[in-house]
Write an enzyme that holds these catalytic residues in place. Structure first.
Site, PDB file in Angstrom:
ATOM      1  N   ARG A  51      41.938   4.600  63.894  1.00 49.84           N
ATOM      2  CA  ARG A  51      41.162   5.112  65.030  1.00 49.84           C
ATOM      3  C   ARG A  51      41.555   4.349  66.296  1.00 49.84           C
ATOM      4  O   ARG A  51      41.626   4.914  67.383  1.00 49.84           O
ATOM      5  CB  ARG A  51      39.648   4.992  64.761  1.00 49.84           C
ATOM      6  CG  ARG A  51      38.809   5.297  65.984  1.00 49.84           C
ATOM      7  CD  ARG A  51      37.361   5.698  65.689  1.00 49.84           C
ATOM      8  NE  ARG A  51      36.754   4.934  64.628  1.00 49.84           N
ATOM      9  CZ  ARG A  51      36.359   3.652  64.716  1.00 49.84           C
ATOM     10  NH1 ARG A  51      36.533   2.976  65.839  1.00 49.84           N
ATOM     11  NH2 ARG A  51      35.804   3.047  63.684  1.00 49.84           N
ATOM     12  N   TYR A 104      37.728  26.006  83.942  1.00 48.84           N
ATOM     13  CA  TYR A 104      37.624  26.426  82.546  1.00 48.84           C
ATOM     14  C   TYR A 104      36.134  26.449  82.136  1.00 48.84           C
ATOM     15  O   TYR A 104      35.394  25.501  82.413  1.00 48.84           O
ATOM     16  CB  TYR A 104      38.429  25.459  81.664  1.00 48.84           C
ATOM     17  CG  TYR A 104      38.174  25.676  80.190  1.00 48.84           C
ATOM     18  CD1 TYR A 104      38.330  26.937  79.617  1.00 48.84           C
ATOM     19  CD2 TYR A 104      37.754  24.632  79.377  1.00 48.84           C
ATOM     20  CE1 TYR A 104      38.074  27.140  78.273  1.00 48.84           C
ATOM     21  CE2 TYR A 104      37.501  24.833  78.027  1.00 48.84           C
ATOM     22  CZ  TYR A 104      37.656  26.101  77.489  1.00 48.84           C
ATOM     23  OH  TYR A 104      37.397  26.303  76.158  1.00 48.84           O
ATOM     24  N   ASP A 176      42.584  17.985  86.111  1.00 50.76           N
ATOM     25  CA  ASP A 176      42.944  18.695  84.881  1.00 50.76           C
ATOM     26  C   ASP A 176      44.279  19.397  85.164  1.00 50.76           C
ATOM     27  O   ASP A 176      44.327  20.378  85.903  1.00 50.76           O
ATOM     28  CB  ASP A 176      41.847  19.696  84.526  1.00 50.76           C
ATOM     29  CG  ASP A 176      42.131  20.418  83.207  1.00 50.76           C
ATOM     30  OD1 ASP A 176      43.314  20.515  82.814  1.00 50.76           O
ATOM     31  OD2 ASP A 176      41.161  20.900  82.584  1.00 50.76           O
ATOM     32  N   LYS A 201      47.812  23.491  75.025  1.00 48.52           N
ATOM     33  CA  LYS A 201      48.444  24.521  75.850  1.00 48.52           C
ATOM     34  C   LYS A 201      49.945  24.258  76.009  1.00 48.52           C
ATOM     35  O   LYS A 201      50.661  24.235  75.031  1.00 48.52           O
ATOM     36  CB  LYS A 201      47.691  24.614  77.175  1.00 48.52           C
ATOM     37  CG  LYS A 201      46.151  24.707  77.016  1.00 48.52           C
ATOM     38  CD  LYS A 201      45.739  25.945  76.270  1.00 48.52           C
ATOM     39  CE  LYS A 201      44.260  26.159  76.006  1.00 48.52           C
ATOM     40  NZ  LYS A 201      43.279  25.150  76.113  1.00 48.52           N
TER      41      LYS A 201
END
Ligand code: PLP
Length: 381
Positions: A51, A104, A176, A201
């Site tokens: 992690r 978004y 973003d 994306k």
């Protein structure tokens, strides 16, 4: 590896030296949770628990930092996980953020349904309008959140000017960069503090992985975000990190084709008698064209348009397309079509970020462009 190399070189080599044991030219998938220690606290290469750090994720994180010309890259389980991490790390209850009035839908939902109850106030502003952004700032504003181009209306914001406004107000500019990808636009070089990606994306590029990323301009903020990444734990797993890294290697050549195809399609739609309005920053008539030309290498692979005849006509166009696959998401090699009002932006319905009902959004893929144009023309008639 430093930014003295070209973008395409960094995409293929940054973080990706051949394996020192076998010479494998592709970084291995380290499917492992923990690491043997040479005596208590004797970590090999700093690895303790996956992690906190994993070599495959580390390779991707180093590559992402190089591609954004930043200091620290962090890879997450999704774009939303990356957004959640940066907001928790830099905001506190009682703070305020300025958000785009076109963004978004999931980002809007995160602000309105998750962070507002936590105590983070937000004001939507047209972020292409610098006076409106300035007017939205309050003494407790901690972040200006920017998407450029915006999803789904392809609005453009001047990153350099927004960074100056944010810094004057003692706030951070978070960009973003999902729609542009680091190949087309590098917000940190224009003054932004943090870049966010849905690596699902263009970076992944093949519609086969969900992932997210943060890249910072400075080490201190990078360290703070890394602390939160580990503490909250929404990290990219090694298989997913490997897929995103494989996609990143070919980002530049894919983006060139996405942009060329999208430019042709935007031109075709502009002259189509069933189309009321086309949104593409590459069109000279787009209000953000000059700013886009200044800060982007090319204008991207996303095109939106309004269909004459209203919402039902737009839905029928989406349903009739064949080569353009009806589906959410974007940035893969295959072309996608969707109805934002009913699909990706349904969560913005009734609010300040609601999108027009007659809007159709295209993620233009890298197929033969004449086939794409013929498919759209058929769907529009
Ligand atoms: C611009 C933008 N940012 C963030 C996200 C969220 O990313 P993810 O779906 O990987 O969580 C998306 C998803 O569509 C997006 O389009």
């Amino acid at each position: 590896m430093t930014q003295r190399h070209g973008f395409e070189t960094l995409a293929i080599h940054a973080g990706q030296e051949p394996d020192h044991v076998t010479g494998a030219v592709v970084p291995p998938i380290h499917a492992v949770s923990t690491y043997q220690q040479d005596g208590v606290g004797g970590l090999r290469g700093g690895y303790e628990y996956s992690r906190t750090a994993n070599p495959t994720r580390g390779a991707l994180e180093e590559c992402l930092a190089a591609l954004e010309d930043g200091r620290r890259g962090l890879a997450f389980a999704s774009g939303m996980a990356a957004e959640d991490c940066v907001l928790r790390a830099v905001c506190a209850p009682g703070n305020h953020v300025v958000i785009p009035d076109d963004a978004y839908g999931g980002t809007f939902r995160l602000f309105s349904r998750v962070f507002e109850p936590w105590g983070l106030a937000w004001t939507p502003a047209p972020i292409g309008d610098l006076a409106a952004v300035r007017a939205a700032i309050r003494p407790e504003t901690r972040v200006i959140w920017c998407e450029t181009p915006t999803n789904p209306l392809l609005g453009i914001a001047d990153i350099e000017a927004l960074a100056a406004i944010a810094h004057d107000a003692g706030a951070l500019l978070v960009v973003d960069n999902t729609f542009a990808s680091p190949y087309l636009q590098q917000p940190l070089a224009l003054g932004a503090d943090v870049v966010v990606h849905s690596t699902t994306k263009y970076l992944g590029g093949h519609s086969d992985v969900i992932g997210g990323a943060l890249v910072t301009a400075d080490d201190e903020l990078g360290e703070r975000l890394a602390y939160y990444q580990n503490a909250t734990g929404a990290v990219a797993g090694p298989f997913d990190a490997w897929l995103v890294l494989r996609g990143a290697r070919t980002l530049a050549v894919r983006m060139d084709r996405h942009c060329a195809n999208a430019g042709r399609i935007a031109a075709m739609l502009t002259s189509h008698d069933r189309v009321a309005e086309v949104f593409y920053p590459g069109l000279p008539t787009h209000p953000g064209h000059e700013v886009a030309a200044k800060q982007m290498r090319a204008f991207g692979g996303m095109v939106s348009f309004r269909v004459k005849g209203g919402e039902q006509a737009a839905i029928e166009v989406c349903n009739r397309a064949e080569l353009f696959i009806l589906g959410e998401s974007l940035g893969g090699v295959e072309s996608l079509i969707e109805h934002p009002g009913r699909m990706t932006h349904a969560s913005a319905a009734g609010g300040p970020l609601e999108v027009p009902g007659d809007l159709v959004r295209l993620s233009v893929g890298i197929e033969a462009v004449d086939d794409l144009i013929a498919d759209l023309d058929r769907a529009l008639r």
